[in-house]
Design a protein around this motif. Structure first.
Motif, PDB file in Angstrom:
ATOM      1  N   ILE B 155       0.904  -1.148   0.000  1.00 44.81           N
ATOM      2  CA  ILE B 155       0.000   0.000   0.000  1.00 44.81           C
ATOM      3  C   ILE B 155       0.945   1.201   0.000  1.00 44.81           C
ATOM      4  N   GLU B 156       0.966   1.948  -1.089  1.00 42.47           N
ATOM      5  CA  GLU B 156       1.905   3.070  -1.200  1.00 42.47           C
ATOM      6  C   GLU B 156       1.402   4.259  -0.380  1.00 42.47           C
ATOM      7  N   PRO B 169      -6.945   0.013  -5.149  1.00 44.44           N
ATOM      8  CA  PRO B 169      -8.281  -0.583  -5.266  1.00 44.44           C
ATOM      9  C   PRO B 169      -8.281  -2.107  -5.156  1.00 44.44           C
ATOM     10  N   GLU B 170      -7.115  -2.743  -5.395  1.00 42.74           N
ATOM     11  CA  GLU B 170      -7.077  -4.217  -5.351  1.00 42.74           C
ATOM     12  C   GLU B 170      -6.873  -4.754  -3.938  1.00 42.74           C
ATOM     13  N   LEU B 171      -6.824  -3.844  -2.954  1.00 46.27           N
ATOM     14  CA  LEU B 171      -6.500  -4.270  -1.591  1.00 46.27           C
ATOM     15  C   LEU B 171      -7.409  -5.390  -1.086  1.00 46.27           C
ATOM     16  N   PHE B 178      -4.079 -11.776   3.176  1.00 51.74           N
ATOM     17  CA  PHE B 178      -3.669 -11.232   4.470  1.00 51.74           C
ATOM     18  C   PHE B 178      -3.218  -9.787   4.294  1.00 51.74           C
ATOM     19  N   ILE B 179      -3.423  -8.977   5.336  1.00 55.87           N
ATOM     20  CA  ILE B 179      -2.917  -7.602   5.358  1.00 55.87           C
ATOM     21  C   ILE B 179      -2.163  -7.409   6.674  1.00 55.87           C
ATOM     22  N   ALA B 180      -0.957  -6.858   6.586  1.00 54.32           N
ATOM     23  CA  ALA B 180      -0.174  -6.543   7.791  1.00 54.32           C
ATOM     24  C   ALA B 180       0.149  -5.059   7.754  1.00 54.32           C
ATOM     25  N   ILE B 181      -0.185  -4.370   8.831  1.00 59.02           N
ATOM     26  CA  ILE B 181      -0.085  -2.911   8.778  1.00 59.02           C
ATOM     27  C   ILE B 181       0.358  -2.361  10.130  1.00 59.02           C
ATOM     28  N   CYS B 198      -9.364  -2.470   9.129  1.00 59.57           N
ATOM     29  CA  CYS B 198      -9.673  -3.806   9.641  1.00 59.57           C
ATOM     30  C   CYS B 198     -11.165  -4.121   9.488  1.00 59.57           C
ATOM     31  N   THR B 199     -12.007  -3.122   9.703  1.00 58.79           N
ATOM     32  CA  THR B 199     -13.452  -3.359   9.597  1.00 58.79           C
ATOM     33  C   THR B 199     -13.820  -3.748   8.177  1.00 58.79           C
ATOM     34  N   THR B 200     -13.266  -3.014   7.208  1.00 58.46           N
ATOM     35  CA  THR B 200     -13.553  -3.347   5.812  1.00 58.46           C
ATOM     36  C   THR B 200     -12.987  -4.721   5.465  1.00 58.46           C
ATOM     37  N   ALA B 201     -11.760  -4.961   5.916  1.00 54.50           N
ATOM     38  CA  ALA B 201     -11.128  -6.257   5.608  1.00 54.50           C
ATOM     39  C   ALA B 201     -11.971  -7.408   6.153  1.00 54.50           C
TER      40      ALA B 201
END
Lengths: 146, 421
Positions: B155-156, B169-171, B178-181, B198-201
């Motif tokens: 995510i830039e 948009p492809e997130l 998986f997403i790590a942030i 997190c809610t959207t994910a």
């Protein structure tokens, strides 16, 4: 002035007005090698110009902290005119002195390098001094192979 | 120790001088003059409350936990589990079983990458991290993606150092596994909208791990509100001891996770030879080896200490101080603040000088008694994107005050005199 022990006037003079520094690529050298320290982003390129078995002239280019630039600048003065074999020994002595392998090695070094002595008290900065010397050793090896 | 600590002082503002007295390192005889510690993003000093709690463990109640049947062992076990419950309340977890003690935040993240994600990650799947991750929330994902031939994507960031979610948009696409942030960037100080993300994910069924290492010391964490699946932080960045960290995982996620280490204390029945062994229940399953009881007790004491100061007040104090530092740094000729640092939202301000290397600035500052950090801050992908190799960084805490900023500014001006004349 604070930090006078580490940043001796000689060292600062070399940093502010480096000797034998190129702004662009080093041209027509017999060998050019680069040293990099990814921890701080310092990068030094050393180019050697040989005449028979002697180092006629050395140029450097790159970016780095005051100690890194000053060390590279002092290097170019210290080895100009030395034999290749003598330069190789000097590189090893610098390595031993700053790596604390041979604390007495400093006594053997030319006066022009003594301003770097204080850096030995700051282990985190020793790589800053050695970057250019390691590139010089690599350049000598490269020239020997070619 | 209580489970819900109220601030000891209900005034609106922090008294930094009074808080400072809680920290023996600032009054020790080894400090010849005022020590301006501005490297809190790296690690934090310890208050007496934490030091004493650990020392009491060794002096008064030290025994193996989860193993001994004699009274002191039972007390030691109870202290360890009490620490877990204190931290459970500290982060708003539903159950103490959702908290795993680890060696560090780094270990916690590695446990999730290898123990949860790896068995579920297939060739062509996508894992997202942000451009501003610390190496500890980047390399575990890079490694697991390489091993599974999956893709690691960034995510830039926008120009002002925020996550460019509109540009990603492809997130939440189908291949995202998986997403790590990070909650707060250790270089830019940016606070990311982790709860929204997190809610959207979760709506898309994509698990998220939040790295809270930089936020835990001054932002109140509530994992239920944040809606994250995993959260990691270490004790040493929040006034707790070095060598212990925490992994929070939603119960169903931890139930799916394989243990990274096996050994004593994490097993119920051990099979003969090639017979299968049966792991202990969660969270013991993830705590192989003798647990660090004094570390856990110190960790909980740090959480209690922070709660007693009051998160809101701590946060307000740190942000206003960091903004002041940013404003004063900006006025120095040649100083450039990193994106977002113009109006810091946390305790971090990173900067460069057009004519001084960050290491030289930090060295001069250090000799003037001002501890700042210089380097890439274990965030090489970020610095590369910013076209930099190193920055200087000042990071503030609750007992810092304007005199620390004065000392920082004086040190940078001294450095200018040394290098720029």
């Amino acid at each position: 002035m604070i930090a006078q022990d580490l940043y001796k006037e000689t060292l600062l003079e070399h940093y502010r007005h480096p000797k034998n520094r190129c702004d662009g690529p080093i041209q027509d050298a017999d060998a050019v090698e680069r040293g990099a320290n990814p921890r701080c982003g310092d990068e030094i390129e050393i180019g050697i110009f040989l005449q028979d078995e002697n180092i006629r002239h050395v140029q450097f280019r790159g970016r780095g902290c005051a100690i890194c630039i000053a060390s590279a600048s002092m290097l170019t003065e210290a080895v100009a005119g030395l034999s290749v074999a003598g330069t190789r020994i000097l590189c090893e002595q610098m390595h031993d002195w700053f790596g604390d392998i041979e604390p007495a090695a400093g006594a053997l070094l030319p006066n022009g390098l003594q301003a770097l002595a204080a850096v030995r008290q700051h282990p985190a900065r020793q790589k800053c001094v050695l970057l250019s010397w390691e590139a010089l050793a690599d350049a000598i090896d490269k020239a020997g192979r070619e | 120790m209580s489970l819900a600590v109220q601030p000891i002082d209900d005034s609106e503002t922090i008294n930094p001088e009074a808080v400072r007295r809680d920290f023996p390192i600032f009054s020790g005889s080894t400090q010849p003059r005022r020590f301006h510690y501005l490297d809190h993003a790296a690690t934090t000093p310890k208050p007496s409350a934490v030091i004493n709690s650990i020392s009491d463990c060794y002096a008064q109640c030290y025994a193996p936990i989860h193993r001994g049947l004699y009274p002191m062992a039972e007390q030691a076990t109870s202290n360890y589990e009490h620490a877990r419950r204190t931290l459970q309340h500290f982060i708003g977890a539903a159950s103490p079983d959702e908290l795993v003690f680890t060696r560090s935040a780094t270990e916690a993240i590695n446990m999730v990458a290898s123990g949860w994600l790896k068995p579920r990650l297939e060739r062509g799947d996508v894992v997202w991290v942000s451009r501003m991750e610390h190496h500890s929330n980047y390399l575990p994902w890079q490694l697991v993606c390489q091993e599974q031939q999956a893709q690691l994507r960034f995510i830039e960031l926008t120009e002002d150092g925020q996550l460019d979610l509109d540009g990603t948009p492809e997130l939440f696409a189908e291949r995202t596994k998986f997403i790590a942030i990070t909650h707060v960037s250790n270089v830019l100080g940016t606070e990311n909208p982790v709860a929204t993300l997190c809610t959207t994910a979760r709506e898309y069924g994509i698990p998220v791990l939040v790295d809270a290492a930089q936020s835990v010391s001054h932002i109140e964490l509530d994992v239920a509100e944040m809606c994250c699946d995993f959260l990691a932080f270490s004790a040493h960045k929040m006034f707790g001891p070095t060598g212990i960290g925490l992994l929070y995982g939603r119960q169903e996620r931890l139930a799916e996770m394989a243990p990274l280490q096996v050994g004593g204390g994490m097993v119920d029945s051990v099979g003969d030879g090639m017979e299968e062994s049966r792991w202990a229940a969660i969270p013991a399953r993830f705590e192989a080896g003798s647990p660090d009881m004094p570390g856990a007790v110190g960790f909980a004491a740090a959480a209690d200490y922070l709660s007693s100061l009051g998160h809101e007040r701590v946060h307000r104090h740190i942000v206003s101080l960091t903004r002041l530092a940013a404003q004063r740094l900006m006025r120095i000729d040649g100083i450039r603040l990193l994106p977002h640092a113009g109006l810091p939202a946390s305790g971090i301000v990173s900067f460069t000088h057009h004519n001084m290397h960050p290491h030289d600035m930090a060295q001069i500052a250090g000799e003037a008694g001002v501890a700042i950090r210089a380097g890439h801050h274990c965030a090489q992908p970020l610095l590369r994107r910013l076209g930099l190799t190193a920055t200087a960084r000042a990071s503030f805490s609750v007992y810092n005050d304007e005199s620390d900023i004065d000392a920082l500014i004086d040190a940078i001006i001294s450095a200018q005199r040394v290098f720029c004349e």
